[in-house]
Design a protein around this motif. Structure first.
Motif: not given
Length: 290
Positions: A201-207
């Motif tokens: 469930g990681a978002g683009a910023v976290d990735i």
């Protein structure tokens, strides 16, 4: 037990590195001799006007340089310019690489256009920008700024304008190099960590923060190392535009070494300046590799 074919392959793989060494060893004296000659002259009072009249002064050239205000200003500009240039170019290069790595319409054409600045010699690039940065409306940049109500900028006539101008030109010429290395690094990254991050469930910023940047760090360090070495010894762009002016605002260690050697004819001090610059590049490169 190895077959004859395997033994031949093993012998070829074993001796191939030794076969590749001779060309480099042949060129090695051509690199050692100029360095040794420059180091030798740095300990002398050698003047170009009087090539047969010089004596050993040992460390006097280095001591005189350390106590000279121009050397201190040149050192400050060299380090400050390198820091700002590397931060800007690596940051923008990473943004461009991420943009071109995504699914962008016309991505292939954009990648091809990215190569254009690399096809021009740095001196040609500098002269081209110098024409565009003319202080009157004859320069295309000031002409375009006039449409939005901005007064003509004295790009090369003021100290701050000259520094910013050199920074812009250097960034335009070297940004594609940084972007291409980082783009190649992005394309070489494994896909499994991204799939696992999306499942969690990681978002683009976290990735980007926890997956892309850590995996891309070796390529980032490589680009920082290359750009740091080049920025510390930048010469052609500065000489073709400001020649170290105005008021020595863009004089770095490389320009200062040139001035001592070929404008003021003090080859001994010029070589001492070049050796100091070489030591600075070696130390900074070593720290970055560590």
């Amino acid at each position: 037990m190895k077959t004859p074919r395997q033994r031949r392959h093993w012998r070829r793989e074993r001796f191939l590195p030794y076969l590749l060494l001779p060309p480099a060893l042949v060129l090695l004296p051509g690199m050692i001799y100029p360095f040794g000659l420059g180091l030798y002259y740095s300990f002398t009072s050698y003047w170009l006007q009087y090539p047969n009249r010089f004596r050993f002064v040992w460390l006097d050239n280095y001591v005189d340089l350390m106590g000279e205000p121009l050397f201190v200003r040149a050192l400050e500009f060299t380090l400050g310019f390198t820091l700002v240039a590397v931060l800007i170019q690596v940051g923008l290069g990473l943004a461009v690489a991420l943009f071109l790595h995504g699914r962008v319409p016309g991505r292939s054409a954009l990648r091809a256009l990215l190569l254009l600045p690399l096809m021009l010699p740095p001196v040609i690039t500098a002269l081209m920008w110098k024409i565009m940065m003319a202080s009157t409306n004859a320069g295309i940049l000031n002409y375009m700024l006039s449409f939005i109500g901005v007064d003509p900028v004295n790009w090369f006539g003021s100290t701050q304008g000259a520094v910013v101008s050199v920074l812009i030109i250097d960034t335009w010429g070297n940004l594609p190099f940084v972007a291409l290395i980082l783009l190649g690094g992005l394309q070489a990254l494994p896909t499994e960590p991204y799939e696992a991050a999306r499942v969690d469930g990681a978002g683009a910023v976290d990735i980007l923060r926890y997956v892309t940047l850590p995996l891309l760090s070796p390529f980032i360090v490589l680009t920082v190392l290359f750009r740091t070495m080049d920025s510390l010894r930048i010469f052609d762009v500065i000489y073709a535009t400001t020649q170290g002016g105005p008021n020595d605002a863009t004089t770095n260690l490389q320009i200062m070494a040139y001035q001592y050697s070929f404008q003021w004819y003090q080859m001994g001090k010029g070589m001492a300046q070049a050796i100091v610059l070489l030591l600075l590049v070696v130390v900074v490169s070593y720290l970055l590799m560590r």
